[in-house]
Design a protein around this motif. Structure first.
Motif, mmCIF file in Angstrom:
data_model
loop_
_atom_site.group_PDB
_atom_site.id
_atom_site.type_symbol
_atom_site.label_atom_id
_atom_site.label_comp_id
_atom_site.label_asym_id
_atom_site.label_seq_id
_atom_site.Cartn_x
_atom_site.Cartn_y
_atom_site.Cartn_z
ATOM 1 N N SER B 319 0.869 -1.176 0.000
ATOM 2 C CA SER B 319 0.000 0.000 0.000
ATOM 3 C C SER B 319 0.909 1.229 0.000
ATOM 4 O O SER B 319 2.119 1.103 0.106
ATOM 5 C CB SER B 319 -0.901 -0.007 1.225
ATOM 6 N N LEU B 320 0.338 2.421 -0.080
ATOM 7 C CA LEU B 320 1.144 3.632 -0.259
ATOM 8 C C LEU B 320 2.163 3.842 0.860
ATOM 9 O O LEU B 320 3.308 4.227 0.629
ATOM 10 C CB LEU B 320 0.211 4.845 -0.338
ATOM 11 N N GLY B 322 3.311 1.520 2.854
ATOM 12 C CA GLY B 322 4.147 0.345 3.057
ATOM 13 C C GLY B 322 3.710 -0.519 4.233
ATOM 14 O O GLY B 322 4.331 -1.530 4.524
ATOM 15 N N ARG B 323 2.632 -0.120 4.889
ATOM 16 C CA ARG B 323 2.200 -0.876 6.070
ATOM 17 C C ARG B 323 1.509 -2.183 5.677
ATOM 18 O O ARG B 323 1.586 -3.174 6.394
ATOM 19 C CB ARG B 323 1.221 -0.025 6.896
ATOM 20 N N LEU B 324 0.802 -2.155 4.543
ATOM 21 C CA LEU B 324 0.071 -3.352 4.128
ATOM 22 C C LEU B 324 0.731 -3.992 2.921
ATOM 23 O O LEU B 324 1.205 -3.299 2.032
ATOM 24 C CB LEU B 324 -1.367 -2.982 3.749
ATOM 25 N N PHE B 326 -0.373 -6.572 -0.020
ATOM 26 C CA PHE B 326 -1.454 -7.329 -0.630
ATOM 27 C C PHE B 326 -0.829 -8.454 -1.443
ATOM 28 O O PHE B 326 0.016 -8.201 -2.280
ATOM 29 C CB PHE B 326 -2.263 -6.428 -1.569
ATOM 30 N N VAL B 339 2.772 -5.612 7.365
ATOM 31 C CA VAL B 339 4.189 -5.781 7.074
ATOM 32 C C VAL B 339 5.042 -5.783 8.329
ATOM 33 O O VAL B 339 5.987 -6.554 8.456
ATOM 34 C CB VAL B 339 4.651 -4.662 6.114
ATOM 35 N N ARG B 344 -1.685 -11.502 9.529
ATOM 36 C CA ARG B 344 -2.569 -11.239 8.411
ATOM 37 C C ARG B 344 -3.656 -10.280 8.869
ATOM 38 O O ARG B 344 -4.340 -10.542 9.853
ATOM 39 C CB ARG B 344 -3.190 -12.530 7.912
ATOM 40 N N ILE B 347 -8.539 -10.989 4.681
ATOM 41 C CA ILE B 347 -8.482 -11.811 3.479
ATOM 42 C C ILE B 347 -9.634 -11.415 2.558
ATOM 43 O O ILE B 347 -10.735 -11.130 3.026
ATOM 44 C CB ILE B 347 -8.519 -13.318 3.856
ATOM 45 N N LEU B 367 -7.167 -0.879 -4.992
ATOM 46 C CA LEU B 367 -6.375 -2.048 -5.321
ATOM 47 C C LEU B 367 -7.055 -2.756 -6.482
ATOM 48 O O LEU B 367 -8.264 -2.989 -6.438
ATOM 49 C CB LEU B 367 -6.354 -2.996 -4.105
ATOM 50 N N SER B 379 -10.852 -2.893 -5.611
ATOM 51 C CA SER B 379 -11.319 -2.871 -4.221
ATOM 52 C C SER B 379 -10.713 -1.677 -3.511
ATOM 53 O O SER B 379 -9.656 -1.191 -3.901
ATOM 54 C CB SER B 379 -10.873 -4.137 -3.487
#
Lengths: 481, 395
Positions: B319-320, B322-324, B326, B339, B344, B347, B367, B379
């Motif tokens: 994600s922008l 960097g925390r997530l 996908f 991250v 997780r 889902i 996304l 999404s």
């Protein structure tokens, strides 16, 4: 265009590895355990009783319990087991999904499990279809009939063998007991449903184009490979590394800095265009807005790279540099970027212009870099290549990053734009408004048009800031006199 | 000398011949010994060097990622929903890429069709039929004026786009990259003028779009290269590639050298993606794990895996902030990983076949996931922003 034959030479191309098969097999063994596995019952199918039949909901509950997942995930996993052919449905044999109800399934015999070792052969499929044809003519589905005709044409040279095999298998099948025969028929049918799915059905066994290099063989290590490896290891050992606490700290810091700018973690103002079908967020953040938003201006302060990547920010930075009469550094950096990423054919002309404008002694926009870098760059420009300005560009960038950037952040230019920046109100649409938005989604401006506008502006700016040709000016004045 | 000896006794001649034969035999044996020894010694040297590298890396390994992450706050509950489905491909969608204008995208599929969409209005802007099947790679140019695509035709071509929807774009197609096997990934650099490609022949290459000239080639992988990603840093001189030899290599675009290499996956690496700051990258592999590598510390710092996730991951993107992370898997789901904490977050279900590509839009608002079920789904997060009452089933 590469012409792909229908039968590729399997000596050269290899199936992508199915790493998951081993794990799936171990889970299946656990599922089939008589004590701790899924409960199996006997079911009547027409006149025969089929043993070891499991229900969908029982299986999903077992998976959910064993893997400690939600029912939805367990159902998805169950569907994968069916899609790969480890479990087959008894009732609706064409739909390869696991339903969370009392629909019946059976475990597939290991003989028919998907394996990496060999692929289901066309001749095997031909034998299977021929066998079904022998049993009762016209029992084949349309897609199976199409396959059969195609195979008859394609494998015509061994058709006698195929028919003979089919007859043998049919005879052998007749000698089995009725329940065993029914079970075997179900299993075989399920196997071919997985490996030869009907057209337009999504099959889990699809695996993409074949790989060139056999992933299952071990690497043949020769002298050359070892020598190269050793050289690589030596260089890797000598390379400077950073302590984990420092580098991981930097990664965490990045996340914390950008947290409020991530639309998945914080709301974007006025609203996420995808959510409300209103593109105000994009229009407010366009390339050439008069007044940028507060979030955008805040993002410029994160790093020089952010400031320069956002062209609106770069414009603001240029205004600041103009006031300081130190615009040549940024101009040089931009020119060097254009050289690096430009076409090969334009390189020498660009290099020459850059030399004349920025590097030559007495150049109109002479940049102040240290003697050594200047010497290297000028020498390199005799035979210009793409990265000839790399050293000078890095030097200039570091200069801007360590000094000019911080002065910019403290400058009245930046503080001014911070004050002026917009803070849009969050949208508050009613359901009726949202429906309206959905019907009136704006097409926006096409990127090609934006690009053309950008090029025009660049040309105008270049003409405006081109160094004044003093001789021409003087001769003009003289002529006027 | 030989002529003189001809007349002498054959016994002495025989003796000399025997000595010569034995000497030759001894020499060859000695040479074999030598070469075997060299191979052995090289192998031993290789192993000692590898151990030394590990030691050097461990010396600086003073803290783990999850320890540093303890101070970071926990993610609030994520609610991500799919509300746009782009239908139009007749077969598996293999690849997609966003345009820099944050709403347009290009996607390519198995039947050779490349479609340019405006995902916001669900408009199909262009449809380019290509003569080859399995178009494995596609990319949108930074200017928005062209697209690149390649696949089983062993080439990567650049197609200039136009404002006229009815124009036959296939006629303007220009072949840029030529490989000896399928093209698995392609990406423009910071401008429309250079193209970076990865191929099944085990190499990556940098091309000049205008002339089709090969600027630099990158050798080092010992099997098919499946994916590449350019570093988003200020210098922009490096890129990372991942392949079937289970290695992820970082390359210097200027010299063609392999700067760093990471070999910790247990199966083919399907996708590599840089962390937004450019100091780390993630990889998704057939061994059902995604791994996170720190480039400055030169080691793997996190493994994203779960016992219930058994099928390979084929794609990943950050994600922008960097925390997530996908990641799209072959069991038709998209797992969203935290991250820092390694857990997780959520889902996403919905696809009916494996997810071939996930990409976050350039401004991080949405996304897009492309799948072999021939659809693309967009999404976004529903947990941020005010609570709207949505009309269900709206596309």
């Amino acid at each position: 265009m590469t012409i792909r034959t229908a039968r590729p030479n399997r000596a050269q191309h290899f199936q992508p590895r199915l790493y998951c098969l081993k794990k799936l097999e171990s889970i299946l063994l656990e599922m089939q355990d008589t004590k701790s596995g899924v409960k199996g019952t006997e079911q009547k199918l027409n006149i025969t009783t089929i043993p070891h039949v499991i229900a969908g909901n029982d299986t999903i509950a077992w998976i959910s319990n064993k893997m400690k997942t939600t029912t939805e995930e367990a159902q998805a996993f169950g569907t994968m087991l069916v899609a790969y052919g480890y479990i087959y449905p008894l009732q609706n044999h064409k739909k390869l999904v696991m339903c969370n109800d009392s629909s019946l399934y059976r475990f597939q015999t290991p003989y028919f499990w998907p394996t990496q070792k060999w692929v289901p052969d066309d001749s095997d499929y031909a034998i299977y279809l021929a066998k079904r044809n022998i049993r009762k003519k016209g029992v084949l589905e349309p897609y199976e009939q199409a396959h059969y005709n195609h195979l008859h044409e394609w494998l015509n040279h061994k058709w006698d063998f195929i028919v003979m095999q089919a007859a043998e298998q049919y005879k052998a099948g007749k000698e089995r007991k009725k329940p065993d025969r029914v079970v075997f028929d179900c299993q075989e049918r399920a196997y071919w449903m997985v490996n030869r799915p009907p057209r337009c059905a999504h099959s889990a066994m699809d695996c993409g184009p074949e790989r060139l290099i056999d992933p299952n063989t071990d690497e043949k290590t020769t002298f050359d490979i070892y020598r190269r490896k050793n050289m690589f290891y030596q260089q890797a050992i000598m390379r400077s590394k950073v302590k984990s606490s420092v580098s991981l700290g930097a990664l965490v810091k990045y996340i914390t800095t950008y947290k409020n700018h991530d639309p998945f973690l914080a709301s974007c103002l006025p609203s996420n265009p995808w959510q409300t079908d209103h593109d105000a967020y994009w229009t407010l953040n366009m390339r050439r807005v008069e007044v940028p938003t507060k979030m955008r201006v805040e993002r410029w302060s994160f790093s020089l790279f952010e400031l320069l990547s956002d062209l609106r920010g770069r414009d603001d930075f240029k205004i600041f540099l103009k006031k300081e009469f130190s615009g040549e550094n940024l101009a040089f950096w931009e020119a060097a970027e254009e050289l690096k990423w430009g076409t090969s054919s334009s390189m020498s002309t660009k290099a020459e212009t850059i030399f004349k404008t920025f590097l030559a002694p007495g150049a109109p926009r002479w940049i102040n870099i240290d003697g050594r870098t200047m010497g290297l760059t000028v020498k390199g420009l005799e035979h210009p290549h793409r990265y000839v300005l790399e050293a000078a560009q890095t030097h200039v960038f570091l200069l801007m990053k360590k000094d000019t950037f911080f002065r910019y952040l403290k400058s009245p230019t930046y503080k001014d734009i911070q004050k002026k920046a917009l803070n849009p109100e969050p949208h508050n649409f009613s359901p009726a408004n949202l429906e309206q938005n959905a019907l009136n989604r704006s097409p926006g401006i096409h990127p090609i048009i934006l690009w053309q506008q950008e090029e025009e502006e660049k040309a105008k700016a270049a003409a405006a800031s081109a160094p004044v040709d003093v001789k021409a000016m003087m001769s003009k004045i003289d002529r006027k006199k | 000398m030989q002529e003189e000896r001809l007349t002498s006794s054959t016994g002495a001649e025989k003796c000399r011949r025997k000595i010569r034969a034995v000497t030759v035999l001894l020499c060859s044996l000695f040479y074999c010994e030598q070469s075997r020894e060299t191979l052995e010694s090289l192998k031993r040297e290789s192993e000692t060097l590898k151990k030394k590298l590990e030691e050097e890396r461990n010396k600086l390994n003073d803290v783990e990622l999850h320890q540093v992450a303890e101070k970071v706050e926990v993610l609030s509950a994520l609610s991500i929903k799919t509300r746009r489905v782009l239908k139009g491909h007749g077969n598996k969608v293999l690849c997609m890429d966003w345009c820099k204008d944050k709403r347009r995208m290009v996607s390519s599929s198995q039947d050779g069709k490349v479609i340019v969409w405006d995902a916001f209005t669900l408009n199909k802007e262009h449809g380019v039929p290509l003569p080859c099947t399995w178009v494995l790679a596609c990319a949108y140019a930074p200017s928005g004026c062209a697209i690149a695509c390649g696949g089983l035709d062993n080439k990567c071509s650049v197609i200039p786009l136009s404002l006229d929807k009815n124009e036959n774009l296939a006629a303007k197609k220009k072949s840029v990259a030529m490989h000896t096997n399928y093209v698995s990934g392609c990406s423009f650099t910071n401008s429309d003028m250079q193209l970076l490609t990865s191929s099944g022949d085990g190499t990556c290459a940098l091309w000049d779009v205008e002339s089709g000239q090969l600027l630099q080639s990158f050798h080092g992988h010992t099997a098919d290269v499946l994916s590449l990603d350019l570093a988003p840093s200020e210098t922009g001189n490096t890129f990372v590639s991942g392949g079937c030899d289970m290695k992820a290599n970082v390359w210097d675009m200027r010299s063609g050298q392999n700067i760093q290499s990471f070999e910790s996956h247990e199966s083919d690496i399907n996708c590599v993606k840089y962390y937004p700051s450019g100091d780390a990258f993630a990889s998704a592999s057939d061994d059902a794990t995604c791994r996170f590598y720190d480039l400055r510390a030169d080691r793997e710092v996190a493994v994203y895996q779960k016992d219930s996730i058994i099928f390979g991951a084929s794609t990943c993107d950050f994600s922008l902030s960097g925390r997530l992370l996908f990641a799209g898997y072959n069991d038709y789901a998209i797992n969203v990983w935290d991250v820092l904490k390694g857990t997780r977050a959520t889902i996403l279900f919905g696809h009916e076949n494996r997810v071939s590509r996930v990409r976050v839009s350039p401004d991080g608002t949405a996304l897009c996931s492309a799948s072999w079920d021939s659809t693309l789904r967009v999404s976004w997060s529903f947990s941020t922003g005010s609570n709207y009452i949505f009309v269900l089933g709206k596309q």
